[in-house]
Write an enzyme that holds these catalytic residues in place. Structure first.
Site, PDB file in Angstrom:
ATOM      1  N   HIS A 112      52.387  42.686  42.006  1.00  0.00           N
ATOM      2  CA  HIS A 112      52.536  41.543  42.634  1.00  0.00           C
ATOM      3  C   HIS A 112      52.644  40.406  41.671  1.00  0.00           C
ATOM      4  O   HIS A 112      52.245  40.379  40.511  1.00  0.00           O
ATOM      5  CB  HIS A 112      51.293  41.199  43.871  1.00  0.00           C
ATOM      6  CG  HIS A 112      50.056  40.954  43.036  1.00  0.00           C
ATOM      7  ND1 HIS A 112      49.428  42.213  42.570  1.00  0.00           N
ATOM      8  CD2 HIS A 112      49.415  40.153  42.905  1.00  0.00           C
ATOM      9  CE1 HIS A 112      48.294  41.775  42.167  1.00  0.00           C
ATOM     10  NE2 HIS A 112      48.170  40.366  42.318  1.00  0.00           N
ATOM     11  N   ASP A 114      51.017  36.675  41.824  1.00  0.00           N
ATOM     12  CA  ASP A 114      49.925  35.838  42.357  1.00  0.00           C
ATOM     13  C   ASP A 114      50.472  34.691  43.271  1.00  0.00           C
ATOM     14  O   ASP A 114      51.201  33.817  42.716  1.00  0.00           O
ATOM     15  CB  ASP A 114      48.795  35.178  41.527  1.00  0.00           C
ATOM     16  CG  ASP A 114      47.797  36.328  41.071  1.00  0.00           C
ATOM     17  OD1 ASP A 114      47.616  37.326  41.613  1.00  0.00           O
ATOM     18  OD2 ASP A 114      47.101  36.081  40.000  1.00  0.00           O
ATOM     19  N   HIS A 270      51.832  41.714  37.872  1.00  0.00           N
ATOM     20  CA  HIS A 270      50.651  42.347  37.397  1.00  0.00           C
ATOM     21  C   HIS A 270      50.209  43.569  38.465  1.00  0.00           C
ATOM     22  O   HIS A 270      50.342  43.176  39.729  1.00  0.00           O
ATOM     23  CB  HIS A 270      49.614  41.761  36.774  1.00  0.00           C
ATOM     24  CG  HIS A 270      49.075  40.859  37.714  1.00  0.00           C
ATOM     25  ND1 HIS A 270      49.460  39.500  38.180  1.00  0.00           N
ATOM     26  CD2 HIS A 270      47.714  40.803  38.353  1.00  0.00           C
ATOM     27  CE1 HIS A 270      48.757  39.053  39.110  1.00  0.00           C
ATOM     28  NE2 HIS A 270      47.665  39.835  39.394  1.00  0.00           N
ATOM     29  N   ARG A 285      37.960  34.889  38.104  1.00  0.00           N
ATOM     30  CA  ARG A 285      39.229  34.434  37.821  1.00  0.00           C
ATOM     31  C   ARG A 285      39.270  32.783  38.229  1.00  0.00           C
ATOM     32  O   ARG A 285      38.917  32.467  39.350  1.00  0.00           O
ATOM     33  CB  ARG A 285      40.184  35.265  38.962  1.00  0.00           C
ATOM     34  CG  ARG A 285      41.721  34.962  38.653  1.00  0.00           C
ATOM     35  CD  ARG A 285      42.787  35.532  39.968  1.00  0.00           C
ATOM     36  NE  ARG A 285      42.833  34.891  40.980  1.00  0.00           N
ATOM     37  CZ  ARG A 285      43.343  35.375  42.020  1.00  0.00           C
ATOM     38  NH1 ARG A 285      44.319  36.394  41.984  1.00  0.00           N
ATOM     39  NH2 ARG A 285      43.616  34.481  43.114  1.00  0.00           N
TER      40      ARG A 285
END
Length: 294
Positions: A112, A114, A270, A285
């Site tokens: 995907h 993000d 990723h 994150r």
């Protein structure tokens, strides 16, 4: 007659950081940098250049506080507070991505880009490792500029001007996602109207810094093509998503404690590997807000 295209990656020179490529396709490890300290302008500019050139850049042996991570991320732009995934109470910009031992990974698994379901998708994410498994748990990346370059001229012509519709609905209403809403588990979601939105982006975008074209569809969030039916969209979309993540476009990042990884969300996809069920992993994150894609 079809002409075979060879993968050729540019390797710019850097004066203020050390750079070691991770593969022929993308990715690099950066050394000679202490991210717990304010970066000099020239050093930060080299890091920016490396990010644009390699798509994903990793730093080892970084002893960072949450504030250090936020301060580094702020050099790239404003920071996101995710509308669905809950951040930390003290640091709402930071998502604590904890996968407990004995449980399968269920966040970020599958290829995907993000937040492609945002009207202004994320510029990129900056992830810091606190606890990692002794084996497994790597993250894969795929170069979407190479994915575009390696398409035939005929399909490039087909994609020119084509618009894709992106949506979070399927990803955030799956059985594993529904378990996370308002939970006290390691990752918690909150209900948001954003999962009902359908957002338009070009199938082929240009990087705002380099101007290079990149393929911009992904299996997790790309729903169909504008003015095409689902049935019409499916064959081409499935082909593009499979092509975009071909092995020769990939690199692999092996997590170590105190490593930090950043990627340019506009030019890479990723996928987190789900191959460490017996072990804990905790990553933090921070995501930098992006702009409208063209």
């Amino acid at each position: 007659m079809l002409v075979r295209r060879e993968i050729v990656m540019e390797h710019p020179s850097f004066s203020n950081i050390g750079v070691t490529p991770l593969s022929n396709a993308l990715g690099a490890e950066i050394d000679g940098v202490d991210l717990s300290q304010p970066l000099e302008k020239a050093q930060f500019e080299d890091i920016q250049k490396a990010l644009c050139a390699y798509g994903a850049i990793g730093f080892r042996n970084q002893k960072l506080s949450h504030q250090n991570q936020i301060d580094f991320a702020l050099r790239f732009g404003t920071l996101e507070v995710h509308p669905i995934v809950k951040g930390m109470e003290e640091y709402p910009e930071i998502i604590r991505m904890h996968k407990p031992a004995g449980k399968p990974a269920s966040f970020g698994v599958g290829w995907h880009s993000d937040n492609s379901f945002f009207d202004k998708p994320s510029l990129g994410s900056i992830v810091y490792a606190e606890t990692v498994p002794p084996v497994g748990g790597d993250t894969l990346f795929a170069n979407q500029q190479l994915a575009y370059d390696m398409l035939s001229d005929g399909i490039k012509e087909t994609l020119e001007g084509l618009i894709a519709i992106h949506s979070a609905k399927e990803a955030y209403t799956s059985p594993s996602a529904l378990e996370k809403y308002d939970s006290d588990g390691p990752i918690s979601y909150t209900k948001s109207d954003i999962i009902e939105d359908f957002i338009e982006h070009p199938v082929v975008i240009r990087h705002p810094v380099t101007g290079k074209k990149a393929l911009y569809v992904n299996a997790m969030f790309t729903h169909h093509f504008k003015d095409w039916t689902m049935e019409e969209s499916k064959p081409l979309l499935e082909f593009l998503c499979a092509h975009a993540t071909r092995e020769e476009f990939q690199c692999r990042f092996k997590w170590e404690k105190d490593s930090l990884l950043m990627w340019d969300n506009r030019i890479v996809q990723h996928a987190a590997l789900n191959d460490y069920v017996d072990y804990d992993r905790t990553l933090y994150r921070v995501t930098v807000n992006g702009t409208k894609l063209n």
